[in-house]
Design an enzyme around this catalytic site. Structure first.
Site, PDB file in Angstrom:
ATOM      1  N   TYR A  44     -10.926  11.036  17.829  1.00 39.32           N
ATOM      2  CA  TYR A  44     -10.601   9.745  16.553  1.00 39.32           C
ATOM      3  C   TYR A  44      -9.950   8.800  17.382  1.00 39.32           C
ATOM      4  O   TYR A  44     -10.411   7.231  17.139  1.00 39.32           O
ATOM      5  CB  TYR A  44     -11.510  10.624  15.459  1.00 39.32           C
ATOM      6  CG  TYR A  44     -10.895   9.098  14.072  1.00 39.32           C
ATOM      7  CD1 TYR A  44     -11.973   8.364  13.854  1.00 39.32           C
ATOM      8  CD2 TYR A  44      -9.207   8.610  14.128  1.00 39.32           C
ATOM      9  CE1 TYR A  44     -11.953   7.728  12.618  1.00 39.32           C
ATOM     10  CE2 TYR A  44      -9.899   7.943  13.268  1.00 39.32           C
ATOM     11  CZ  TYR A  44     -10.067   7.189  12.159  1.00 39.32           C
ATOM     12  OH  TYR A  44     -10.538   6.330  11.513  1.00 39.32           O
ATOM     13  N   SER A  52      -7.014   1.731  12.931  1.00 38.41           N
ATOM     14  CA  SER A  52      -6.059   3.508  12.170  1.00 38.41           C
ATOM     15  C   SER A  52      -5.118   3.383  13.192  1.00 38.41           C
ATOM     16  O   SER A  52      -4.911   3.511  13.738  1.00 38.41           O
ATOM     17  CB  SER A  52      -7.074   4.643  12.414  1.00 38.41           C
ATOM     18  OG  SER A  52      -6.533   5.338  11.858  1.00 38.41           O
TER      19      SER A  52
END
Length: 253
Positions: free
Chosen positions: A157, A144
């Site tokens: 995350y 990401s």
């Protein structure tokens, strides 16, 4: 444009929807035999149905990537059905945070790390021997843009995706001389069903998400899929250990 994949075998995890589904479909269009995997059996079978309807070859194998025995069984099923594994897109992941770091819970931490880190590690652990037995291959992991910097209110995350890059780069170095390449894609905000559900009630949030990208819009699942196919292709034969942003310029700001 053909990437010269026909007849080869690819595994896509987290393939029941979104980026995983789009990438499975893209691989199938290039002539690969696609193994679709997810914990969502209905969604996974739906992906297989779409591939077959378009004339491709695919099968669904349910797998919880956090469980070693299930990942082992997945690889054994691939070995028995195809005798080889050429490519893998380790895409299964979750994001469930809604607050700042000090507001997080132990259960959130464990769930995110289990899927996003342990899941990628287990898949690579069992994919690599199968690929090496066939002479090599290529692995792409979903990270990401959160792995390339900070992610306010998504600290766990972000940490999990930083860890994915650590696994990716280490494996790239360890297996580079064995004809096995390992890379990661780092998407920014992508137009998925999850994104639309989260923002349809508040258009202002969608507008803010668009403003994060200098290109002036959020990305599409097909654009991420194209990046994954490139990293698996012969054209990327000298590319390993990279974190490829698919981010509309977001990391340039």
């Amino acid at each position: 444009m053909s990437q010269s994949f026909p007849g080869q075998v690819v595994l896509v995890t987290g393939a029941a929807a979104g980026i995983g589904r789009a990438t499975a479909l893209a691989f199938a269009r290039e002539g690969l035999k696609v193994v679709v995997s997810d914990i969502d059996a209905a969604g996974g079978e739906g992906t297989v149905a779409l591939i077959r309807a378009a004339g491709g070859e695919a099968r669904f194998i349910r797998c919880d990537v956090t469980r070693d025995a299930e990942v082992r069984a997945l690889m054994q099923a691939i070995r028995e059905a195809h005798g080889r594994l050429d490519y893998a897109f380790n895409n299964a992941g979750i994001e469930i945070e809604k607050g700042k770091l000090a507001d997080g819970t132990e259960s959130e931490f464990d769930a995110i790390m289990n899927v996003n880190v342990k899941g990628v590690w287990l898949c690579m652990k069992h994919e690599i021997p199968l690929m090496l037995a066939g002479g090599g291959g290529a692995i792409v992991n979903t990270a990401s843009v959160a792995a390339l910097g900070a992610a306010p209110k998504m600290s766990i995350y972000a940490a999990s995706k930083h860890a994915v890059l650590g696994l990716t780069r280490s494996a790239a170095v360890e297996y580079g001389k064995k004809n096995l390449r390992v890379n990661a894609v780092c998407p920014a905000v992508i137009d998925t069903e999850m994104f639309r559900r989260a923002h349809e009630a508040d258009p202002r949030k969608a507008q803010f998400a668009q403003s994060l990208h200098p290109i002036g819009r959020i990305g599409t699942v097909e654009e991420v899929a194209a990046a994954v196919l490139y990293l698996c292709s012969a054209g990327a034969g000298f590319t390993t250990g990279i974190a490829l942003p698919v981010d509309g310029g977001a990391t340039c700001i």
